[in-house]
Design an enzyme around this catalytic site. Sequence first.
Site, PDB file in Angstrom:
ATOM      1  N   CYS A   1     -26.120   6.612  -3.170  1.00 25.77           N
ATOM      2  CA  CYS A   1     -25.125   6.464  -2.097  1.00 25.77           C
ATOM      3  C   CYS A   1     -25.787   6.663  -0.726  1.00 25.77           C
ATOM      4  O   CYS A   1     -25.160   6.431   0.309  1.00 25.77           O
ATOM      5  CB  CYS A   1     -24.004   7.469  -2.266  1.00 25.77           C
ATOM      6  SG  CYS A   1     -23.452   7.606  -3.974  1.00 25.77           S
TER       7      CYS A   1
ATOM      8  N   HIS B   1     -16.349   3.556   1.776  1.00 29.99           N
ATOM      9  CA  HIS B   1     -17.671   3.948   1.298  1.00 29.99           C
ATOM     10  C   HIS B   1     -18.254   2.845   0.415  1.00 29.99           C
ATOM     11  O   HIS B   1     -18.387   3.012  -0.804  1.00 29.99           O
ATOM     12  CB  HIS B   1     -17.554   5.270   0.533  1.00 29.99           C
ATOM     13  CG  HIS B   1     -18.843   5.816   0.007  1.00 29.99           C
ATOM     14  ND1 HIS B   1     -20.085   5.521   0.542  1.00 29.99           N
ATOM     15  CD2 HIS B   1     -19.092   6.661  -1.048  1.00 29.99           C
ATOM     16  CE1 HIS B   1     -21.033   6.146  -0.158  1.00 29.99           C
ATOM     17  NE2 HIS B   1     -20.458   6.835  -1.127  1.00 29.99           N
TER      18      HIS B   1
END
Lengths: 385, 385
Positions: free
Chosen positions: A83, A332
Amino acid sequence: MRKVAIIGVGCTKVGEHWGTSLRDLFTEAALAALSDAGIEKVEALYVGNMFSGYVQEQEHLGALLADSIGMPGISAAKIEGACGSGGVAVHAGYLAVASGMFDYVLVGGVEKMTDLSTGHITTALMMAENRDYIGFTGVTFVGLNALIHRLYSKTYGAKPEEIAAIAVNDHNNAVNNPCAQYQYPLKIERVLESPLVADPIRLFECCGIGDGAASLVLCPLEKAKALADRAIEIAASTVATNVLSLNERDDLLVFDATRKAANRAYEIAGVKPDDIDVLEVHDAFTITGVLALEGLGFAKKGEGAKFVSEGNISLGGKIPTNTLGGLKARGHPIGATGVYQVLEVVKQLRGDAGKNQINGAEIGLAHNVGGVDSTSIVHILRRCG
Amino acid sequence: MRKVAIIGVGCTKVGEHWGTSLRDLFTEAALAALSDAGIEKVEALYVGNMFSGYVQEQEHLGALLADSIGMPGISAAKIEGACGSGGVAVHAGYLAVASGMFDYVLVGGVEKMTDLSTGHITTALMMAENRDYIGFTGVTFVGLNALIHRLYSKTYGAKPEEIAAIAVNDHNNAVNNPCAQYQYPLKIERVLESPLVADPIRLFECCGIGDGAASLVLCPLEKAKALADRAIEIAASTVATNVLSLNERDDLLVFDATRKAANRAYEIAGVKPDDIDVLEVHDAFTITGVLALEGLGFAKKGEGAKFVSEGNISLGGKIPTNTLGGLKARGHPIGATGVYQVLEVVKQLRGDAGKNQINGAEIGLAHNVGGVDSTSIVHILRRCG
């Protein structure tokens, strides 16, 4: 090392882009950044992305996307750090310019998550953890964060509404960000009533699944100064890691990678947390944001949740945080997030943040994470001149 | 830019490592390189790998492997450029040291291909091409190379045995490399009798499927000089791309990314092809090696096959090539290959190449490719002092 500046930014809206390919999302953001910078050509491209091999069965994004933006021939590579892929791509671009090898570099982050079902994305997220030992236990990525959330609450007596307050802050700020995935406000009651995803983490404490791309143009600060206050200096760019798996860590409630990356960045930039005017923290889950605030030095150990719930991170607070929506509400899109964060700090420092502008913001910090703080990337940005 | 040197190398044998994980393969090579360099700690790690997300469902190799080698905390990232992932990882490590950000950097390439069946690996290799437009036609990666092989033969009248000669050279050299996957010699007749994989490419003209890891320790040349002639300078490190898909190229028989990367590297290092004493070319298929020799400037356009068949690339030839086996016989564990190549040039320049040593080798070149020359990476290495 040469000093490095950001002279152009561009992004797509974060959302469910069913009709747009990963390639087209990236190209839209990249061309917007080049146009913003007022240049037509770069010498190198660094693409942050985590999932393309697993979700699109597409690798080689460096060459693919250099071609897509009409620049076959340039140096290019994909950079991955779970991430935190967007953040490590910005760091790679920074090193490429700082080294003197290239003058004009494009950094992009892109992720198209909606090409797989939600269940498969849950599996894909566990690629950030150790598959052989942790993945095979069956625990999910949100489950790992739930263990920390529970331990934090138990250890420090933090109340659910204190931890959840960071999601409310994100949503309030996203209302004025046309690129945000969820452009609506959220009340704390709604968060606390939402279904449990992994006890004690509730649905509205988790970032959603979305597609998006963001892009930056970097060049040496010396060349950027011709563009006056449109250029923003990268005063520090750092990456640090931590022991990958929670069960092997000394203290589950310390984001050690974040602490290391931040301390090094403060040292390089010659600033302290008190000097930061605007902050982007990686709050994939509410507890992640809370521990990030502690790791970055904005709140003391065990006091992050209280710090948030007392309003310190709001637009008018001590340290305005996630001013354009954060991971919860801007969205995200995994490998793109780290680039969105830097882009949003640039907008604040340029004075381009619209209704959410923090007046007089001079120094900003963007904090991106891969895994459960297994990789942490910190960028400190500063207005020029 | 600071000058950069290689002070340590290590690798595993290339082969079918059924009992060893990707993590353990990497760790074995990395610890060997650190031991060879005589240091215990680095500040950053760059891992070249293409398939881990697709084959192992494991990403985040930067943090995972930093942890595995006992260095949680350091900066780390995975770098991907298809079959050129190893080469772009070396380039990333080079920039990290050249920039002044880090003094000691570990670069590793790793691939574990045998965790999937051969059919699935064929699918995985097409992740190097444009999935949306070319992958969906059903063509395989060897099929794309077969189109070029056929066109080359037709255009220049090259005979099958001329093109196939590069595989024979590789196998002859691999006999003395204990890390090679196929440590046996090969006669040209055997190559030409082997089954067709994608007409006109035959089985023994294709690299095999294998697992392996290779690793390098980099540091500033100034610091490396204390280690006398064990240190090898990276005189140039370049990456270039080409239009990704064959159907969009002006000339299918020009490796334009290779040409661009090589010309830039010669310029930076201040050398010409004639100055190179030892060469590693990316010959995933025989035709790839032939076109690489032309793109790098060792043979004229259309004369690469003849150049090979006349013995110019043998150990005693004009330009000793793939002296430890090349992709065909040392093996081609995708993301590791570019690192193996640099490691083998280092061995030659150090005088550590055993029975295949090229006496007095001072300058070497390693050439790595992603896709059908869609990304090309060139490293020119030079003996110090």
